[in-house]
Write an enzyme that holds these catalytic residues in place. Structure first.
Site, short mmCIF file in Angstrom:
data_model
loop_
_atom_site.label_atom_id
_atom_site.label_comp_id
_atom_site.label_asym_id
_atom_site.label_seq_id
_atom_site.Cartn_x
_atom_site.Cartn_y
_atom_site.Cartn_z
N LYS A 14 23.10 12.65 -21.29
CA LYS A 14 24.51 13.04 -21.17
C LYS A 14 24.80 14.39 -21.83
CE LYS A 14 26.48 8.57 -20.10
NZ LYS A 14 27.41 7.49 -20.45
N ARG A 60 21.06 1.71 -21.29
CA ARG A 60 21.02 2.19 -19.91
C ARG A 60 20.35 3.56 -19.90
NH1 ARG A 60 24.26 4.92 -16.21
NH2 ARG A 60 24.45 3.94 -14.16
#
Length: 267
Positions: free
Chosen positions: A205, A239
């Site tokens: 991210k 995840r």
């Protein structure tokens, strides 16, 4: 949880698969690498992403989902906020629902999830993907978000979702500034103390790029650092895009800590 994106525009690997067969092969590779769950999604939720019509979402999912269900023995998670799409996917066979809107994006979603009796991940997000990074502000991000997740879980239970079917995700990167994301990682106990399994998605991210200065394709090492931090804090599901790296990191955590770093099975 291995991430299998069927989108043309996801931030990390959008458009990666040129055919359904390639997507299924990627799922098999995740299973071989040691994934516990495969999380399949067909709508990008990157900052600024526009909504996708459920018909288009299903058109991306349908050619892959049934074949993937036959090709792997792992539980399949469906990353969707559409009740219409979920209804169709349930007929194919999905084991877990991952809703980034926490059952608030579609008025019918809570009922469909409750009737399906599938576990559901309730994720925290301010606004929508299109608006979530428009100047988000928190006084105390960890406290505010943990309290919000508890309210979301209570609402889900009131809609008929069993408490032992609820998982929560603080939503790293979803309506958070860099300092908010870092605060969440340093305060994971706020979420682990909730009466629900915790899911965390930091993989590749933007905040990791802010910290390291690296582009999205070069953030797997930074992701591994968050994997270790999360495992040590007691997070239940991670995840990730690079399954093998996460599995190796968890093996080291297990060896050093003397406790088994194995994520909870789905009910």
């Amino acid at each position: 949880m291995g991430v299998l994106n069927l989108t043309p525009d996801s931030f990390s690997d959008g458009g990666r698969f040129g055919s359904p067969e390639e997507a299924v092969l990627a799922g098999q590779e995740m299973e071989a690498a040691g994934a516990s769950v495969i999380d399949v999604g067909a709508v990008s939720t990157r900052p600024g992403a526009a909504p996708v019509d459920p018909a288009d979402e299903w058109n991306r999912l349908e050619p892959v989902l049934a074949s993937l269900r036959k090709a792997v023995a792992l539980p399949l998670s469906l990353d969707t906020s559409s009740a219409e799409v979920l209804k169709k996917a349930l007929k194919v066979g999905v084991d877990l629902v991952n809703d980034v809107t926490g059952l608030s994006g579609d008025p019918n979603m809570a009922q469909v999830v409750a009737e399906s009796e599938r576990p559901v991940i309730l994720m925290h997000m301010r606004g929508t993907p299109a608006t979530m990074q428009d100047d988000p502000r928190y006084e105390d991000a960890a406290r505010e978000i943990s309290e919000k997740l508890q309210r979301m879980a209570t609402r889900a239970e009131e809609c008929g979702v069993r408490s032992d079917r609820i998982l929560v995700d603080p939503g790293i990167g979803f309506g958070k500034r860099l300092q908010d994301n870092l605060a969440l990682l340093s305060s994971l106990s706020e979420f682990v103390d909730l009466p629900y399994p915790v899911v965390l998605g930091c993989s590749r991210k933007a905040f990791l790029g802010d910290v390291t200065g690296r582009g999205v394709s070069d953030r797997d090492h930074a992701t591994t650092a968050t994997t270790v931090l999360s495992a040590l804090a007691g997070v239940d599901y991670l995840r990730v895009h690079h399954v093998a790296a996460a599995v190796d990191a968890l093996a080291v955590v297990e060896a050093v800590s003397g406790s088994e770093a194995v994520l909870r099975p789905l009910h």
